[in-house]
Design a protein around this motif. Sequence first.
Motif, PDB file in Angstrom:
ATOM      1  N   ALA A 116      19.587  26.329 -19.261  1.00  0.00           N
ATOM      2  CA  ALA A 116      20.543  26.013 -18.203  1.00  0.00           C
ATOM      3  C   ALA A 116      20.136  26.818 -16.976  1.00  0.00           C
ATOM      4  O   ALA A 116      19.455  27.830 -17.093  1.00  0.00           O
ATOM      5  CB  ALA A 116      21.949  26.396 -18.649  1.00  0.00           C
ATOM      6  N   ILE A 117      20.522  26.348 -15.795  1.00  0.00           N
ATOM      7  CA  ILE A 117      20.247  27.099 -14.564  1.00  0.00           C
ATOM      8  C   ILE A 117      21.546  27.744 -14.108  1.00  0.00           C
ATOM      9  O   ILE A 117      22.560  27.063 -13.929  1.00  0.00           O
ATOM     10  CB  ILE A 117      19.734  26.152 -13.451  1.00  0.00           C
ATOM     11  CG1 ILE A 117      18.352  25.622 -13.789  1.00  0.00           C
ATOM     12  CG2 ILE A 117      19.732  26.841 -12.098  1.00  0.00           C
ATOM     13  CD1 ILE A 117      17.226  26.567 -13.472  1.00  0.00           C
ATOM     14  N   GLY A 118      21.510  29.079 -13.948  1.00  0.00           N
ATOM     15  CA  GLY A 118      22.709  29.785 -13.495  1.00  0.00           C
ATOM     16  C   GLY A 118      23.776  29.907 -14.565  1.00  0.00           C
ATOM     17  O   GLY A 118      24.935  30.183 -14.262  1.00  0.00           O
ATOM     18  N   ARG A 119      23.381  29.694 -15.800  1.00  0.00           N
ATOM     19  CA  ARG A 119      24.278  29.916 -16.939  1.00  0.00           C
ATOM     20  C   ARG A 119      23.444  30.528 -18.050  1.00  0.00           C
ATOM     21  O   ARG A 119      22.292  30.143 -18.229  1.00  0.00           O
ATOM     22  CB  ARG A 119      24.867  28.592 -17.459  1.00  0.00           C
ATOM     23  CG  ARG A 119      25.715  27.856 -16.462  1.00  0.00           C
ATOM     24  CD  ARG A 119      26.283  26.594 -17.093  1.00  0.00           C
ATOM     25  NE  ARG A 119      27.309  26.876 -18.081  1.00  0.00           N
ATOM     26  CZ  ARG A 119      28.590  27.077 -17.776  1.00  0.00           C
ATOM     27  NH1 ARG A 119      28.985  27.029 -16.526  1.00  0.00           N
ATOM     28  NH2 ARG A 119      29.469  27.327 -18.732  1.00  0.00           N
ATOM     29  N   HIS A 120      24.043  31.443 -18.777  1.00  0.00           N
ATOM     30  CA  HIS A 120      23.297  32.098 -19.852  1.00  0.00           C
ATOM     31  C   HIS A 120      23.448  31.276 -21.126  1.00  0.00           C
ATOM     32  O   HIS A 120      24.053  31.694 -22.101  1.00  0.00           O
ATOM     33  CB  HIS A 120      23.770  33.541 -20.015  1.00  0.00           C
ATOM     34  CG  HIS A 120      23.466  34.381 -18.805  1.00  0.00           C
ATOM     35  ND1 HIS A 120      23.873  35.676 -18.660  1.00  0.00           N
ATOM     36  CD2 HIS A 120      22.768  34.088 -17.682  1.00  0.00           C
ATOM     37  CE1 HIS A 120      23.446  36.150 -17.493  1.00  0.00           C
ATOM     38  NE2 HIS A 120      22.782  35.194 -16.882  1.00  0.00           N
ATOM     39  N   GLU A 121      22.855  30.092 -21.078  1.00  0.00           N
ATOM     40  CA  GLU A 121      22.982  29.141 -22.176  1.00  0.00           C
ATOM     41  C   GLU A 121      21.695  28.343 -22.340  1.00  0.00           C
ATOM     42  O   GLU A 121      20.970  28.106 -21.383  1.00  0.00           O
ATOM     43  CB  GLU A 121      24.092  28.116 -21.863  1.00  0.00           C
ATOM     44  CG  GLU A 121      25.481  28.692 -21.886  1.00  0.00           C
ATOM     45  CD  GLU A 121      26.542  27.708 -21.400  1.00  0.00           C
ATOM     46  OE1 GLU A 121      27.700  27.928 -21.727  1.00  0.00           O
ATOM     47  OE2 GLU A 121      26.208  26.741 -20.678  1.00  0.00           O
ATOM     48  N   VAL A 122      21.471  27.918 -23.589  1.00  0.00           N
ATOM     49  CA  VAL A 122      20.444  26.910 -23.866  1.00  0.00           C
ATOM     50  C   VAL A 122      21.186  25.607 -24.138  1.00  0.00           C
ATOM     51  O   VAL A 122      22.123  25.563 -24.944  1.00  0.00           O
ATOM     52  CB  VAL A 122      19.583  27.330 -25.079  1.00  0.00           C
ATOM     53  CG1 VAL A 122      18.690  26.181 -25.525  1.00  0.00           C
ATOM     54  CG2 VAL A 122      18.743  28.562 -24.731  1.00  0.00           C
ATOM     55  N   LEU A 123      20.783  24.559 -23.411  1.00  0.00           N
ATOM     56  CA  LEU A 123      21.432  23.257 -23.557  1.00  0.00           C
ATOM     57  C   LEU A 123      20.666  22.436 -24.592  1.00  0.00           C
ATOM     58  O   LEU A 123      19.434  22.445 -24.610  1.00  0.00           O
ATOM     59  CB  LEU A 123      21.415  22.502 -22.228  1.00  0.00           C
ATOM     60  CG  LEU A 123      21.978  23.248 -21.016  1.00  0.00           C
ATOM     61  CD1 LEU A 123      21.735  22.440 -19.745  1.00  0.00           C
ATOM     62  CD2 LEU A 123      23.471  23.514 -21.206  1.00  0.00           C
ATOM     63  N   VAL A 124      21.399  21.740 -25.439  1.00  0.00           N
ATOM     64  CA  VAL A 124      20.770  20.924 -26.468  1.00  0.00           C
ATOM     65  C   VAL A 124      21.192  19.474 -26.255  1.00  0.00           C
ATOM     66  O   VAL A 124      22.381  19.160 -26.225  1.00  0.00           O
ATOM     67  CB  VAL A 124      21.186  21.384 -27.886  1.00  0.00           C
ATOM     68  CG1 VAL A 124      20.333  20.673 -28.939  1.00  0.00           C
ATOM     69  CG2 VAL A 124      21.069  22.897 -28.026  1.00  0.00           C
ATOM     70  N   ALA A 125      20.178  18.592 -26.078  1.00  0.00           N
ATOM     71  CA  ALA A 125      20.468  17.172 -25.862  1.00  0.00           C
ATOM     72  C   ALA A 125      19.784  16.349 -26.941  1.00  0.00           C
ATOM     73  O   ALA A 125      18.653  16.648 -27.344  1.00  0.00           O
ATOM     74  CB  ALA A 125      19.964  16.735 -24.482  1.00  0.00           C
ATOM     75  N   ASP A 126      20.452  15.323 -27.407  1.00  0.00           N
ATOM     76  CA  ASP A 126      19.857  14.389 -28.355  1.00  0.00           C
ATOM     77  C   ASP A 126      18.706  13.661 -27.655  1.00  0.00           C
ATOM     78  O   ASP A 126      18.877  13.164 -26.537  1.00  0.00           O
ATOM     79  CB  ASP A 126      20.910  13.391 -28.821  1.00  0.00           C
ATOM     80  CG  ASP A 126      20.341  12.419 -29.830  1.00  0.00           C
ATOM     81  OD1 ASP A 126      20.443  12.706 -31.025  1.00  0.00           O
ATOM     82  OD2 ASP A 126      19.765  11.386 -29.412  1.00  0.00           O
ATOM     83  N   ALA A 127      17.544  13.586 -28.321  1.00  0.00           N
ATOM     84  CA  ALA A 127      16.368  13.037 -27.653  1.00  0.00           C
ATOM     85  C   ALA A 127      16.285  11.511 -27.733  1.00  0.00           C
ATOM     86  O   ALA A 127      15.263  10.928 -27.366  1.00  0.00           O
ATOM     87  CB  ALA A 127      15.102  13.674 -28.209  1.00  0.00           C
ATOM     88  N   ARG A 128      17.340  10.846 -28.208  1.00  0.00           N
ATOM     89  CA  ARG A 128      17.409   9.385 -28.087  1.00  0.00           C
ATOM     90  C   ARG A 128      18.449   8.989 -27.043  1.00  0.00           C
ATOM     91  O   ARG A 128      18.180   8.231 -26.138  1.00  0.00           O
ATOM     92  CB  ARG A 128      17.808   8.749 -29.426  1.00  0.00           C
ATOM     93  CG  ARG A 128      16.672   8.715 -30.417  1.00  0.00           C
ATOM     94  CD  ARG A 128      17.210   8.320 -31.785  1.00  0.00           C
ATOM     95  NE  ARG A 128      16.158   8.384 -32.785  1.00  0.00           N
ATOM     96  CZ  ARG A 128      15.416   7.344 -33.144  1.00  0.00           C
ATOM     97  NH1 ARG A 128      15.615   6.159 -32.599  1.00  0.00           N
ATOM     98  NH2 ARG A 128      14.476   7.485 -34.055  1.00  0.00           N
ATOM     99  N   SER A 129      19.647   9.559 -27.197  1.00  0.00           N
ATOM    100  CA  SER A 129      20.737   9.196 -26.277  1.00  0.00           C
ATOM    101  C   SER A 129      20.726  10.058 -25.019  1.00  0.00           C
ATOM    102  O   SER A 129      21.315   9.699 -24.017  1.00  0.00           O
ATOM    103  CB  SER A 129      22.079   9.370 -26.982  1.00  0.00           C
ATOM    104  OG  SER A 129      22.331  10.753 -27.205  1.00  0.00           O
ATOM    105  N   TRP A 130      20.078  11.241 -25.106  1.00  0.00           N
ATOM    106  CA  TRP A 130      20.048  12.227 -24.027  1.00  0.00           C
ATOM    107  C   TRP A 130      21.448  12.739 -23.671  1.00  0.00           C
ATOM    108  O   TRP A 130      21.688  13.227 -22.582  1.00  0.00           O
ATOM    109  CB  TRP A 130      19.306  11.692 -22.795  1.00  0.00           C
ATOM    110  CG  TRP A 130      17.895  11.386 -23.166  1.00  0.00           C
ATOM    111  CD1 TRP A 130      17.357  10.157 -23.398  1.00  0.00           C
ATOM    112  CD2 TRP A 130      16.839  12.326 -23.431  1.00  0.00           C
ATOM    113  NE1 TRP A 130      16.038  10.262 -23.793  1.00  0.00           N
ATOM    114  CE2 TRP A 130      15.698  11.582 -23.807  1.00  0.00           C
ATOM    115  CE3 TRP A 130      16.742  13.715 -23.381  1.00  0.00           C
ATOM    116  CZ2 TRP A 130      14.479  12.190 -24.141  1.00  0.00           C
ATOM    117  CZ3 TRP A 130      15.542  14.313 -23.693  1.00  0.00           C
ATOM    118  CH2 TRP A 130      14.428  13.546 -24.074  1.00  0.00           C
TER     119      TRP A 130
END
Lengths: 113, 389
Positions: B264-278
Motif C-alpha cells: 500500500a502507499i502511505g499505509r503500513h499494509e500489504v494489500l492482497v487481491a485475487d488474481a482473477r477478479s482483482w
Amino acid sequence: MDRSLLIHVTVLLGLTALAVTSAPAAEPDSARQKDLIHLVRQDCGSCHGMRLAGGLGPSLLPEKMADWPDDSLVATILHGRPGTAMPGWQRFMDEAEAGWIVARLKQGFPALP
Amino acid sequence: MRALLIAASLALGLSACAGTPALRGTGDLGVVIERAAGRVQVVEHSQRTALGTVEGLGDLSHAHVTFSRDGRYAYVFGRDGGLTKVDLLTRRIDRRIIQAGNSIGGSISQDGRLIVAQNYEPGGIKAFDADTLELLADVPAEYAPGKFSRVVGLADIPGQRFVYALFDANEIRVTDFTDPRKPVTTRYPAGKQPYDGLVTPDGRWFLAGLFGEDGISLLDLWQPEAGSRKVLAGYGRGEEKLPVFKMPHLRGWSMAAGQAWLPAIGRHEVLVADARSWQEVARVPVKGQPVFVMARPDGRQVWVNFAFPDNEWVQVIDTVDKRVVHTFSPGKAVLHMEFTPRGEEVWLSARDSNRVTVVDTATFAVRRELPVDAPSGIFFSARGQRIGF
C-alpha cells in the motif's frame, strides 16, 4: 486579552524574528553532521540519487539550488511538497538542521564520511 | 637447453590456463551491488560465496541488473545512464556505454537479442543490441509537444514487446520491437502518478502502482484493446496518508497463491487481491511502509522490507493464514532481498551494516554473512529465464 500578556507575546515574537534573521542558527555538532550527511546521501538519495543529481526527485546540485530562497528550501525539507512525492522530514530534524543541510547543498554537499 | 625450453613452454601453457576461467555453469551466479563504490561483487549461491568484484560501473544508486539468456552476462544499469555488460565468468567488463543522463533500469527481450533501458532523463526507453550494445531505437516518452515523462516499471513481455508506465503523464505504454529499428508504441490511460509496474509471470497482466491516488492501473496484455482499468481503488478509505520516505518497488514476484501481494502507499499494509477478479481479499498490517513485497518462489511466504525509518526490519507473511509469522532484523538499512531460484534461502542486503545475510526460509536460521560495502540490489542469474525480469 490582558495587556501585559499582549506586550509579552509581541516582544517574544519580535525576539524570535530577530533570532531567525540575525543570529546564525547553532551548527549541529560534528557527530550530528555526520548523521545528516549520511541521511541526505543515502535516504534522500533514494529519490534524488546518491550523487544528488536527481531521480524521481529533482537534482539537488548547487546550480539547481541557487535559484531557491533558503527558507522555502527549509520549509520543503521539513514539511514536504503537496502533490509531489516529497514527504516532510520534520520528525527527523529541526529547523536549524534543515538550514544546515540547505547551506551545504548550495555549496556542494559533503561526501559520505 | 632443451629441458629448459620445455619447462618454459609448460610454464607459459600453465599461465595461459590461469587466464581462462575454470569450467563452470552460471545458473547459480549473481551480482550484489556495492552502490557507493560503483562496484559489483559476483557471487554464487550454491556455496554462498563471493567470487570476485568488477569495478568502474559509475553511479550505482538505484542500480538494476538483467541477465543474458545464456546466464553469462549481467547488464548493469546505473543511475548515471551507464549500461555495462559484465562477464560473470571472467569478471570483466565486456562493454560499457553511457546511454542516458538519468536511468533506473532495463530489461531483456523475449528472444534475448535486445536490451531495453528505461530512463528519467531524457524521459523514454532505448533499445540496444544485447551483444554489442549498439543503439537500435530511441523511443521518447513524449506526452505533449516537447514534454517527456520519466519512465517507470518497464517489463519485457512476449512478442518482443515491453510494457512501462509514465510517471508524469499517467499513461501505460506498450512498445513492440519486432522490427527493432522501427518500434511501434501503443498508449493506454492510467491513474495518477504511476510509480512502478509489474507483469505477472505469464506475461498477461501489467499492474501499475499509483502514487497520486489509491489504486492500481491494470492492463490485460492478452486483450489490450479493452484498455486499462483501475483496481483496488480507494484502498486508503479516505484516511490521511502516512509519509512515504522511499518509493516501493514492484515486480512479478508479487504473485503468490493465486493472489497479488502489493505494498500500500502511505499505509503500513500489504494489500492482497485475487488474481482473477482483482478484488481485494485481505490486507495484512505490517511494521512500516512496505518497499519490496516478494513472494518466495513457491508462494507460501511473502517477505517484506520497509522504507526509512523502519528499514532495519523484515517481516514474513504466511500466505495461507495471511498474517505475519516472523519479524527480524538482518542489519541496518535493509535495501533488498533475492531468493535462490527454488526459494530455500534468501539473501538480504543491509546497507549500513555492510553485509549480506543468507537466511534459511524454512527455519529463519542465518546460513552465512558476507561482507559487502554498502550493499543494495542482489540479482541472481535465474532472472534471465523469467518473463518480466
